[in-house]
Motif scaffolding. Structure first.
Motif, PDB file in Angstrom:
ATOM      1  N   GLU A  68       0.819  -1.212   0.000  1.00 41.38           N
ATOM      2  CA  GLU A  68       0.000   0.000   0.000  1.00 41.38           C
ATOM      3  C   GLU A  68       0.853   1.263   0.000  1.00 41.38           C
ATOM      4  N   LYS A  69       2.029   1.200   0.600  1.00 41.99           N
ATOM      5  CA  LYS A  69       2.904   2.379   0.644  1.00 41.99           C
ATOM      6  C   LYS A  69       3.381   2.770  -0.750  1.00 41.99           C
ATOM      7  N   SER A  70       3.626   1.783  -1.610  1.00 36.97           N
ATOM      8  CA  SER A  70       4.059   2.103  -2.978  1.00 36.97           C
ATOM      9  C   SER A  70       2.917   2.704  -3.793  1.00 36.97           C
ATOM     10  N   LEU A  71       1.685   2.552  -3.303  1.00 37.25           N
ATOM     11  CA  LEU A  71       0.525   3.168  -3.955  1.00 37.25           C
ATOM     12  C   LEU A  71       0.209   4.543  -3.367  1.00 37.25           C
ATOM     13  N   GLY A  72       1.010   4.961  -2.387  1.00 38.98           N
ATOM     14  CA  GLY A  72       0.842   6.285  -1.799  1.00 38.98           C
ATOM     15  C   GLY A  72       0.039   6.337  -0.518  1.00 38.98           C
ATOM     16  N   TYR A  73      -0.225   5.183   0.108  1.00 42.48           N
ATOM     17  CA  TYR A  73      -1.003   5.141   1.345  1.00 42.48           C
ATOM     18  C   TYR A  73      -0.098   4.839   2.525  1.00 42.48           C
ATOM     19  N   LYS A  74      -0.368   5.482   3.668  1.00 42.49           N
ATOM     20  CA  LYS A  74       0.432   5.268   4.878  1.00 42.49           C
ATOM     21  C   LYS A  74       0.191   3.899   5.484  1.00 42.49           C
ATOM     22  N   SER A  75      -1.035   3.389   5.331  1.00 40.75           N
ATOM     23  CA  SER A  75      -1.396   2.127   5.970  1.00 40.75           C
ATOM     24  C   SER A  75      -2.410   1.391   5.106  1.00 40.75           C
ATOM     25  N   PHE A  76      -2.623   0.116   5.443  1.00 43.24           N
ATOM     26  CA  PHE A  76      -3.630  -0.665   4.733  1.00 43.24           C
ATOM     27  C   PHE A  76      -5.014  -0.073   4.984  1.00 43.24           C
ATOM     28  N   SER A  77      -5.243   0.438   6.181  1.00 39.51           N
ATOM     29  CA  SER A  77      -6.531   1.078   6.499  1.00 39.51           C
ATOM     30  C   SER A  77      -6.785   2.279   5.594  1.00 39.51           C
ATOM     31  N   ASP A  78      -5.745   3.067   5.324  1.00 36.24           N
ATOM     32  CA  ASP A  78      -5.888   4.204   4.418  1.00 36.24           C
ATOM     33  C   ASP A  78      -6.217   3.731   3.002  1.00 36.24           C
ATOM     34  N   PHE A  79      -5.561   2.658   2.578  1.00 38.61           N
ATOM     35  CA  PHE A  79      -5.843   2.086   1.259  1.00 38.61           C
ATOM     36  C   PHE A  79      -7.303   1.648   1.176  1.00 38.61           C
ATOM     37  N   VAL A  80      -7.768   0.933   2.196  1.00 40.03           N
ATOM     38  CA  VAL A  80      -9.156   0.459   2.219  1.00 40.03           C
ATOM     39  C   VAL A  80     -10.118   1.635   2.191  1.00 40.03           C
ATOM     40  N   ALA A  81      -9.835   2.675   2.961  1.00 37.79           N
ATOM     41  CA  ALA A  81     -10.700   3.855   2.997  1.00 37.79           C
ATOM     42  C   ALA A  81     -10.831   4.490   1.615  1.00 37.79           C
TER      43      ALA A  81
END
Length: 71
Positions: free
Chosen positions: A35-48
């Protein structure tokens, strides 16, 4: 979506699935997922960010939300 569909097919998702229960099959399907390589700090941010297809439900604590596909 595919990871959540797998969980739902097993019938283990009536009250939603924990982040780790979703991320683990996702990593088995795509070991390169980060998820970090997609620009998200955490998996929770990715899910959101996937709110069009994933519903985030309250869990046993604020840090443990449950996830399920939107109907």
């Amino acid at each position: 979506m595919r990871a959540l569909r797998i969980i739902e097919a097993k019938g283990d998702n009536d009250d939603g699935a924990a982040n780790s229960a979703v991320k683990n099959p996702l990593l088995r399907m795509n070991a390169a997922f980060k998820e970090k390589s997609l620009g998200y700090k955490s998996f929770s941010d990715f899910v959101a960010s996937q709110s069009a297809v994933v519903e985030v439900l309250p869990g046993t604590s604020p840090n443990q939300p449950r996830l399920r596909l939107k109907s």
